[in-house]
Structures are given as C-alpha cells and as structure tokens.
Design a protein around this motif. Structure first.
Motif, PDB file in Angstrom:
ATOM      1  N   SER A  79      58.789-110.187-107.247  1.00 41.54           N
ATOM      2  CA  SER A  79      59.867-111.111-106.902  1.00 41.54           C
ATOM      3  C   SER A  79      60.578-110.635-105.641  1.00 41.54           C
ATOM      4  O   SER A  79      60.484-109.464-105.253  1.00 41.54           O
ATOM      5  CB  SER A  79      60.870-111.234-108.056  1.00 41.54           C
ATOM      6  OG  SER A  79      61.454-109.970-108.329  1.00 41.54           O
ATOM      7  N   ARG A  80      61.276-111.562-105.028  1.00 41.22           N
ATOM      8  CA  ARG A  80      62.087-111.227-103.867  1.00 41.22           C
ATOM      9  C   ARG A  80      63.380-110.577-104.342  1.00 41.22           C
ATOM     10  O   ARG A  80      63.965-110.986-105.356  1.00 41.22           O
ATOM     11  CB  ARG A  80      62.399-112.480-103.069  1.00 41.22           C
ATOM     12  CG  ARG A  80      62.858-112.214-101.632  1.00 41.22           C
ATOM     13  CD  ARG A  80      63.509-113.454-101.034  1.00 41.22           C
ATOM     14  NE  ARG A  80      62.656-114.618-101.139  1.00 41.22           N
ATOM     15  CZ  ARG A  80      61.863-115.069-100.154  1.00 41.22           C
ATOM     16  NH1 ARG A  80      61.829-114.420 -99.008  1.00 41.22           N
ATOM     17  NH2 ARG A  80      61.123-116.145-100.328  1.00 41.22           N
ATOM     18  N   VAL A  81      63.831-109.586-103.630  1.00 40.01           N
ATOM     19  CA  VAL A  81      65.067-108.902-104.004  1.00 40.01           C
ATOM     20  C   VAL A  81      66.220-109.891-103.937  1.00 40.01           C
ATOM     21  O   VAL A  81      66.412-110.581-102.930  1.00 40.01           O
ATOM     22  CB  VAL A  81      65.327-107.696-103.078  1.00 40.01           C
ATOM     23  CG1 VAL A  81      66.683-107.068-103.372  1.00 40.01           C
ATOM     24  CG2 VAL A  81      64.220-106.670-103.212  1.00 40.01           C
TER      25      VAL A  81
ATOM     26  N   PRO B  55      61.990-101.437-102.631  1.00 35.59           N
ATOM     27  CA  PRO B  55      61.746-102.721-101.938  1.00 35.59           C
ATOM     28  C   PRO B  55      60.721-102.575-100.814  1.00 35.59           C
ATOM     29  O   PRO B  55      60.658-101.549-100.118  1.00 35.59           O
ATOM     30  CB  PRO B  55      63.120-103.108-101.401  1.00 35.59           C
ATOM     31  CG  PRO B  55      63.876-101.834-101.319  1.00 35.59           C
ATOM     32  CD  PRO B  55      63.367-100.970-102.438  1.00 35.59           C
ATOM     33  N   LEU B  56      59.926-103.605-100.650  1.00 35.15           N
ATOM     34  CA  LEU B  56      58.949-103.697 -99.567  1.00 35.15           C
ATOM     35  C   LEU B  56      59.412-104.764 -98.587  1.00 35.15           C
ATOM     36  O   LEU B  56      59.741-105.890 -98.985  1.00 35.15           O
ATOM     37  CB  LEU B  56      57.573-104.050-100.118  1.00 35.15           C
ATOM     38  CG  LEU B  56      56.484-104.351 -99.080  1.00 35.15           C
ATOM     39  CD1 LEU B  56      56.045-103.072 -98.381  1.00 35.15           C
ATOM     40  CD2 LEU B  56      55.287-105.044 -99.726  1.00 35.15           C
ATOM     41  N   GLN B  57      59.452-104.424 -97.322  1.00 33.65           N
ATOM     42  CA  GLN B  57      59.912-105.342 -96.286  1.00 33.65           C
ATOM     43  C   GLN B  57      58.736-106.121 -95.733  1.00 33.65           C
ATOM     44  O   GLN B  57      57.845-105.552 -95.110  1.00 33.65           O
ATOM     45  CB  GLN B  57      60.606-104.548 -95.177  1.00 33.65           C
ATOM     46  CG  GLN B  57      61.092-105.384 -94.007  1.00 33.65           C
ATOM     47  CD  GLN B  57      61.802-104.547 -92.961  1.00 33.65           C
ATOM     48  OE1 GLN B  57      63.011-104.350 -93.008  1.00 33.65           O
ATOM     49  NE2 GLN B  57      61.045-104.036 -92.003  1.00 33.65           N
TER      50      GLN B  57
ATOM     51  N   TYR C   5      60.763-107.485-101.060  1.00 36.69           N
ATOM     52  CA  TYR C   5      60.102-107.746-102.337  1.00 36.69           C
ATOM     53  C   TYR C   5      60.069-106.458-103.171  1.00 36.69           C
ATOM     54  O   TYR C   5      59.977-105.345-102.634  1.00 36.69           O
ATOM     55  CB  TYR C   5      58.665-108.244-102.115  1.00 36.69           C
ATOM     56  CG  TYR C   5      58.585-109.650-101.564  1.00 36.69           C
ATOM     57  CD1 TYR C   5      58.404-110.728-102.420  1.00 36.69           C
ATOM     58  CD2 TYR C   5      58.691-109.889-100.201  1.00 36.69           C
ATOM     59  CE1 TYR C   5      58.326-112.025-101.929  1.00 36.69           C
ATOM     60  CE2 TYR C   5      58.627-111.177 -99.697  1.00 36.69           C
ATOM     61  CZ  TYR C   5      58.434-112.239-100.563  1.00 36.69           C
ATOM     62  OH  TYR C   5      58.369-113.531-100.068  1.00 36.69           O
ATOM     63  N   HIS C   6      60.144-106.637-104.486  1.00 39.06           N
ATOM     64  CA  HIS C   6      59.941-105.530-105.418  1.00 39.06           C
ATOM     65  C   HIS C   6      59.163-106.038-106.627  1.00 39.06           C
ATOM     66  O   HIS C   6      58.999-107.254-106.810  1.00 39.06           O
ATOM     67  CB  HIS C   6      61.261-104.875-105.825  1.00 39.06           C
ATOM     68  CG  HIS C   6      62.234-105.810-106.456  1.00 39.06           C
ATOM     69  ND1 HIS C   6      63.526-105.451-106.783  1.00 39.06           N
ATOM     70  CD2 HIS C   6      62.118-107.111-106.850  1.00 39.06           C
ATOM     71  CE1 HIS C   6      64.151-106.469-107.333  1.00 39.06           C
ATOM     72  NE2 HIS C   6      63.322-107.482-107.383  1.00 39.06           N
TER      73      HIS C   6
ATOM     74  N   ALA D 153      51.424-103.764 -99.352  1.00 42.54           N
ATOM     75  CA  ALA D 153      51.004-105.026 -98.732  1.00 42.54           C
ATOM     76  C   ALA D 153      49.724-104.790 -97.956  1.00 42.54           C
ATOM     77  O   ALA D 153      49.579-103.778 -97.256  1.00 42.54           O
ATOM     78  CB  ALA D 153      52.090-105.556 -97.806  1.00 42.54           C
ATOM     79  N   LEU D 154      48.788-105.692 -98.084  1.00 44.47           N
ATOM     80  CA  LEU D 154      47.511-105.637 -97.359  1.00 44.47           C
ATOM     81  C   LEU D 154      47.356-106.898 -96.516  1.00 44.47           C
ATOM     82  O   LEU D 154      47.582-108.003 -97.021  1.00 44.47           O
ATOM     83  CB  LEU D 154      46.340-105.511 -98.345  1.00 44.47           C
ATOM     84  CG  LEU D 154      46.288-104.245 -99.204  1.00 44.47           C
ATOM     85  CD1 LEU D 154      45.126-104.324-100.179  1.00 44.47           C
ATOM     86  CD2 LEU D 154      46.189-102.999 -98.350  1.00 44.47           C
ATOM     87  N   PRO D 155      47.007-106.782 -95.230  1.00 44.57           N
ATOM     88  CA  PRO D 155      46.661-105.548 -94.499  1.00 44.57           C
ATOM     89  C   PRO D 155      47.856-104.728 -94.054  1.00 44.57           C
ATOM     90  O   PRO D 155      47.695-103.623 -93.556  1.00 44.57           O
ATOM     91  CB  PRO D 155      45.911-106.088 -93.287  1.00 44.57           C
ATOM     92  CG  PRO D 155      46.518-107.411 -93.034  1.00 44.57           C
ATOM     93  CD  PRO D 155      46.840-107.983 -94.386  1.00 44.57           C
ATOM     94  N   GLY D 156      49.076-105.221 -94.220  1.00 46.36           N
ATOM     95  CA  GLY D 156      50.280-104.505 -93.840  1.00 46.36           C
ATOM     96  C   GLY D 156      51.488-105.369 -94.112  1.00 46.36           C
ATOM     97  O   GLY D 156      51.384-106.574 -94.377  1.00 46.36           O
ATOM     98  N   SER D 157      52.647-104.749 -94.033  1.00 51.49           N
ATOM     99  CA  SER D 157      53.888-105.478 -94.302  1.00 51.49           C
ATOM    100  C   SER D 157      54.468-106.144 -93.063  1.00 51.49           C
ATOM    101  O   SER D 157      55.416-106.916 -93.171  1.00 51.49           O
ATOM    102  CB  SER D 157      54.928-104.541 -94.906  1.00 51.49           C
ATOM    103  OG  SER D 157      55.220-103.474 -94.013  1.00 51.49           O
ATOM    104  N   THR D 158      53.930-105.842 -91.880  1.00 49.40           N
ATOM    105  CA  THR D 158      54.350-106.478 -90.631  1.00 49.40           C
ATOM    106  C   THR D 158      53.144-107.218 -90.070  1.00 49.40           C
ATOM    107  O   THR D 158      52.192-106.593 -89.585  1.00 49.40           O
ATOM    108  CB  THR D 158      54.858-105.439 -89.619  1.00 49.40           C
ATOM    109  OG1 THR D 158      55.936-104.706 -90.201  1.00 49.40           O
ATOM    110  CG2 THR D 158      55.344-106.113 -88.345  1.00 49.40           C
ATOM    111  N   VAL D 159      53.178-108.537 -90.160  1.00 44.34           N
ATOM    112  CA  VAL D 159      51.997-109.340 -89.837  1.00 44.34           C
ATOM    113  C   VAL D 159      52.387-110.467 -88.898  1.00 44.34           C
ATOM    114  O   VAL D 159      53.535-110.926 -88.891  1.00 44.34           O
ATOM    115  CB  VAL D 159      51.358-109.921 -91.119  1.00 44.34           C
ATOM    116  CG1 VAL D 159      50.796-108.814 -91.989  1.00 44.34           C
ATOM    117  CG2 VAL D 159      52.362-110.756 -91.897  1.00 44.34           C
TER     118      VAL D 159
END
Length: 341
Positions: free
Chosen positions: A61-63, A112-114, A96-97, A33-39
C-alpha cells in the motif's frame, strides 16, 4: 435512539487494541522495486514484498493510504508478493510499504520505498567546480543549475553506493542552482553522478537527468595517475547561454563566407555564359564579316580589278528620211569592270 452498552464498547476497543498489538509482533519484510525505484515515465515497474516461507498473504500500500492497494491471501510461491505497474504515471508515484500475514497476524510495515518517475521536465546541468579528477580528502563541489525555477535538486550516483542528496535551490544567474558537497571525498565516492530538478507540490516527479559527470579519485584503479593533468569543468551557471553565444560567434562568419562563395560562383557562371553567347553569335554570321572585309581589300588593291570589253551589235533599219551617204553604226563597245574574289 438506542445507546451502545458500555460492556460492548469496551469489548470492541479491547479487540482493536489487541489486533494492532499482534501486528507488531512479526518483523517487517523488505520491499524492493524492479528494475528500480527511479524509472522513466510510462515504464514498467514491479514492487516486491518478501516475507518468510510461512507467510499466508501480503499487503502493498501507499504510505498514508487508508486501505491497501493490493491484498492476496493465497499466493503460489508463498514467498513474494508483487504489485505490477505496466506504465508508471504521476498518480502512481510516492512512498510504498508492505506487510505480510502469518498465523492470522499481520507483520509490521516495511521501510518505505520511494517510487519516482523521471522525464517530466527539461534536464538541468551538472558540473564540478574543482574538476573531475580529485585527490582523496579534498572537498568536491558539484553544481546543479537550471533556467527552470525548480524548488529542489536531487543528486544521484549511478554506480556503487547510489548516494542521493536532496537540497533546496537558490537563485543564480537568472535561474536556480544547488551546490552539493562531497567532503571529504574518498575512493568510494568515485563514479558517475547525475542531478534532477523537482517541485515541492510533486516531489516524486522529477525532470530528465542531467548529462553524466564522471568523478575520479586519484589512487583508485579507475582514475589516471597524479602526474596527468586534471580535467576541469568550468563553473558556469549559465552553460546554455554560453553555448548559444558560441554558436552565434561561429555561425555568423560561416554564413557570411557561404554567401560570398555563392556570389563568386554566380559571377563566374555569368561571365562564362556571356563569353559563350558571343562565340555563338560569331559562328552564326561569318559571311557578313567576310564580305565586308573582302570588299575593303578589293577597293584598296587595284591589281585585282579586271576590265572586259563587251561588244553589242545593234541592228539599225534604214528609213526613208535617212540619206544613203550616212554610214550605219553597227556596233558599240562598253567596258565592264569585273571583280574576282
């Protein structure tokens, strides 16, 4: 009602199993994720699914979602597929994956990406019980506290390894807190830490971040020498209430002093105004005061009195009944007192 022939049913099941078997043959791609996964809320974020050069398409897609949110069979670079969110909101958060397609087969899903949105609630406080400068091997306790009844607290490290801990909260001093342990602490754990609060029913929507806490480990290039005194943060679970009490202790004397100063200024102005009015009154009536004083001095000093003789000629006409032998009064004298200033 017609029945499906057993041969066709068997053929469909076999094709379905073959498709899922083929999907697992290709290695999973990485997702970032850009710029990050916590925004922060309403910020822009892009999810990237990276595959091999031979990739023919991508799915992000979302898990747990039954259908992919985005699918592109023909892409320009054939390397990266991007899912763009112009504004991150609560309905777009989650896990997301992604996967890619090559030779008619789909790869395994990525890890998975949170995707987390911050700034939804008030920030908690973060403090170090042992201090912010520690020796290697010590046990560091970081306390995250809030008056809000958050179900969990999350500890993040902004630089270095980006270590994240997620722990349930417990009641403390009218609020909730969590103690995060760094045991044993090493030079790799030196850095800037923050904590967040969240609820079980929406775990990917976090509060505003706490104020940063800089943890320094002795012996590293960024930490002070061991001979310098350590900086400690008081273990307070109710830092907000302490700040309020401190403000009251300082504010009340200041307010009283200001009131006394205003009263003294008013009193001084009143006295000056009164003196000015008296001076103006004397300037407007100097004659009256001088006349009274002059009259009193003349009465006390007889040498300043001058007498003048005034002679009045009064003609008298004779009458028939007046004897001729009576002499006529031709003048009379009066003395008038003249006072000169």
């Amino acid at each position: 009602m017609s029945m499906v022939p057993p041969s066709l049913l068997c053929l469909g099941l076999c094709l379905s199993q073959s498709t899922w078997a083929q999907k697992g043959n290709l290695p999973p791609p990485p997702i970032t994720a850009l710029p990050g996964s916590t925004v922060p809320a309403k910020s822009h974020v892009t999810l990237l699914c990276q595959g091999p050069k031979q990739a023919e398409g991508y799915r992000i897609s979302r898990v747990g979602s039954p259908e992919p949110m985005y699918e592109e069979e023909q892409i320009t670079s054939r390397k990266t597929n991007a899912l763009n969110f112009t504004e991150v909101t609560t309905d777009k958060t989650g896990l997301y994956h992604c996967s890619y397609q090559r030779g008619g087969r789909w790869s395994q899903f990525s890890d998975p990406l949170q995707l987390v949105m911050t700034g939804a609630y008030d920030k908690p406080s973060l403090s170090s019980i042992a201090g912010t400068v520690v020796a290697p091997g010590e046990t560091v306790k970081l306390q995250c506290f809030s008056k809000f009844n958050y179900d969990v607290f999350i500890l993040t490290k902004e630089d270095g390894d980006h270590v994240t801990q997620n722990q349930s909260s417990v009641p403390h001093d009218g609020g909730r807190q969590t103690i995060f342990l760094l045991n044993p602490v090493s030079s790799t754990q030196a850095g800037t830490y923050r904590c967040y609060g969240a609820f079980h029913d929406n775990p990917y929507v976090w509060s505003q971040p706490s104020d940063p806490l800089q943890l320094q480990v002795e012996g590293t290039t960024d930490s002070p020498s061991s001979t310098q005194p350590r900086c400690s943060t008081a273990p307070s679970g109710n830092r907000a209430s302490q700040d309020i009490r401190l403000g009251i202790w300082i504010g009340v004397p200041v307010a009283v002093g200001l009131l006394l100063l205003v009263f003294l200024i008013f009193l001084i102005l009143y006295c000056l105004r009164k003196a000015k009015n008296n001076a103006e009154r004397k300037e407007r009536h100097p004659e009256a005061a001088g006349w009274v004083n002059g009259q009193a001095s003349e009465a006390a000093d007889p040498q300043d009195v001058t007498y003048s003789q005034v002679t009045c000629h009064v003609p008298h006409q004779g009458t028939a009944g007046t004897p001729s032998w009576v002499p006529r009064q031709t003048q009379s004298s009066e003395y008038v007192t003249l006072a000169f200033k």
